[in-house]
Design an enzyme around this catalytic site. Structure first.
Site, PDB file in Angstrom:
ATOM      1  N   GLY A 156     -49.406 -80.502  50.562  1.00 14.60           N
ATOM      2  CA  GLY A 156     -48.533 -79.885  49.570  1.00 14.60           C
ATOM      3  C   GLY A 156     -47.100 -79.859  50.069  1.00 14.60           C
ATOM      4  NE  ARG A 157     -42.870 -76.587  45.916  1.00 17.67           N
ATOM      5  CZ  ARG A 157     -43.604 -75.939  45.029  1.00 17.67           C
ATOM      6  NH1 ARG A 157     -44.659 -75.255  45.419  1.00 17.67           N
ATOM      7  NH2 ARG A 157     -43.291 -75.968  43.736  1.00 17.67           N
ATOM      8  CB  ILE A 158     -46.046 -76.221  53.858  1.00 20.45           C
ATOM      9  CG1 ILE A 158     -45.316 -75.041  53.203  1.00 20.45           C
ATOM     10  CG2 ILE A 158     -46.086 -76.049  55.375  1.00 20.45           C
ATOM     11  CD1 ILE A 158     -46.019 -73.711  53.358  1.00 20.45           C
ATOM     12  NE  ARG A 179     -57.725 -79.070  46.873  1.00 16.47           N
ATOM     13  CZ  ARG A 179     -57.564 -77.891  46.283  1.00 16.47           C
ATOM     14  NH1 ARG A 179     -58.619 -77.237  45.861  1.00 16.47           N
ATOM     15  NH2 ARG A 179     -56.365 -77.380  46.125  1.00 16.47           N
ATOM     16  CB  ALA A 236     -53.178 -72.825  56.780  1.00 18.42           C
ATOM     17  NE  ARG A 237     -52.484 -66.386  53.727  1.00 13.51           N
ATOM     18  CZ  ARG A 237     -51.169 -66.509  53.769  1.00 13.51           C
ATOM     19  NH1 ARG A 237     -50.592 -67.057  54.828  1.00 13.51           N
ATOM     20  NH2 ARG A 237     -50.418 -66.096  52.765  1.00 13.51           N
ATOM     21  CD  GLU A 266     -51.793 -62.525  60.654  1.00 16.78           C
ATOM     22  OE1 GLU A 266     -50.734 -62.213  60.086  1.00 16.78           O
ATOM     23  OE2 GLU A 266     -52.242 -63.683  60.679  1.00 16.78           O
ATOM     24  CG  HIS A 284     -48.079 -64.389  59.977  1.00 18.00           C
ATOM     25  ND1 HIS A 284     -49.231 -64.101  59.295  1.00 18.00           N
ATOM     26  CD2 HIS A 284     -47.379 -65.239  59.184  1.00 18.00           C
ATOM     27  CE1 HIS A 284     -49.231 -64.745  58.136  1.00 18.00           C
ATOM     28  NE2 HIS A 284     -48.113 -65.448  58.053  1.00 18.00           N
TER      29      HIS A 284
END
Length: 317
Positions: A156-158, A179, A236-237, A266, A284
């Site tokens: 994606g953008r990132i 995807r 990401a996460r 976290e 983070h």
């Protein structure tokens, strides 16, 4: 004036913009909201600006069909802490702040790539501890990234911003797993599977959205597919990686190292992870620059203003 609730302190510039259009209630704590606080906010305010950690799960929205709040203007691009379907069912819209975070997050990814590959955090600890005995030809040999392959998971953008930095900045070949196909403005090759990417990359960067579809995307099986000298970077996460499996891989030397800006539970970071030398750990920092946080906040406020003025939301999710 409409009532706006902001769940964490935001930069002064953002607060001034909000106060020009709303009666603002600013929560003083920096910790995530509890369930009771979230439900009360939906009852008492027209718009809520929540952020990471404010877990607006499905049960928070139960019985809220007639609640006062009709918009959650999330501060952040990621919104996996909000059950968007449950919010929508209760008649509450959700927005986020895409674009504002792209370059800052990509910069952190590049920093982690370099820090992990070149053992920068380990070296700094050595100097700070007074244990550095001086330069010699085989001291702390790391991995030079120039000419190596960067594998990006999520384009994606990132992901695309990371790819540009890796290719044009470091001279890396870029492959990616996504995807769908992407039309890109840089040399990058899409691979057919995650396993193919993991087996070919010298540095793997995770840039996928959070949520149930990507939870534990990287576990023991995936880590075993990586090259033994390769480094794993996560911006990401935290729960995209199965943390226990990563610890085992780092302890056994199955991969060369890791750079993490996010964690599975976290802000808890397992002691076993903190003890390892071959992992770089950041608190983070992805968007932690004043101008970036201001842009994010102003975008959230603009979504809130559009809502109360009856205009189309700028960044609906």
């Amino acid at each position: 004036m409409s009532e706006l609730y902001i769940t964490r302190t935001l930069p002064d510039k953002v607060l001034r913009a909000a106060e020009a259009h709303f009666n603002v209630t600013l929560r003083a704590q920096t910790t995530p909201l509890k369930k009771g606080e979230m439900r009360a906010a939906l009852v008492l305010y027209d718009v809520v600006i929540p952020t990471l950690g404010d877990m607006f799960a499905a049960d928070v929205f139960e019985g809220m069909e007639d609640a006062r709040c009709r918009l959650l203007a999330n501060f952040g691009v990621g919104y996996n802490h909000i059950d968007v379907a449950a919010a929508r069912a209760a008649g509450i819209a959700v927005t986020n702040t895409p674009g504002a975070v792209t370059d800052a997050t990509a910069d952190i990814a590049l920093m982690l790539m370099l820090m992990s590959a070149r053992r920068a955090a380990e070296g700094e600890r050595l100097v700070r501890a007074g244990k550095w005995t001086g330069w010699h030809p085989t001291q702390m040999l790391g991995l030079h990234l120039g000419g190596k392959t960067c594998g990006i998971v999520g384009m994606g953008r990132i992901g695309q911003a990371i790819a540009r930095r890796a290719h044009f900045g470091l001279g890396m070949d870029v492959i990616y797993h996504n995807r769908s196909a992407k039309s890109l403005d840089m040399p990058a090759r899409q691979v057919g599977s995650l396993e193919e990417l993991l087996g070919a990359a010298d540095c793997v960067v995770l840039a996928v959205p959070g949520g149930s579809e990507t939870r534990h995307l990287i576990g023991a099986k995936e880590l075993s597919a990586m090259r033994p000298h390769a480094h794993l970077i996560n911006i990401a996460r935290g729960d995209v990686i199965e943390e226990a499996a990563l610890i085992a891989a780092l302890e056994s030397g199955k991969i060369g190292g890791a750079g993490l800006d996010v964690y599975e539970k976290e802000p808890q970071v397992p002691e076993a992870l903190r003890k390892l030398q071959n992992v770089t750990l950041l608190p983070h920092l992805g968007t932690a620059a004043l101008d970036v946080r201001e842009e994010m906040g102003l975008m959230a406020v603009e979504n809130a203003i559009a809502h109360i003025q009856g205009r189309a939301l700028i960044n609906p999710v």
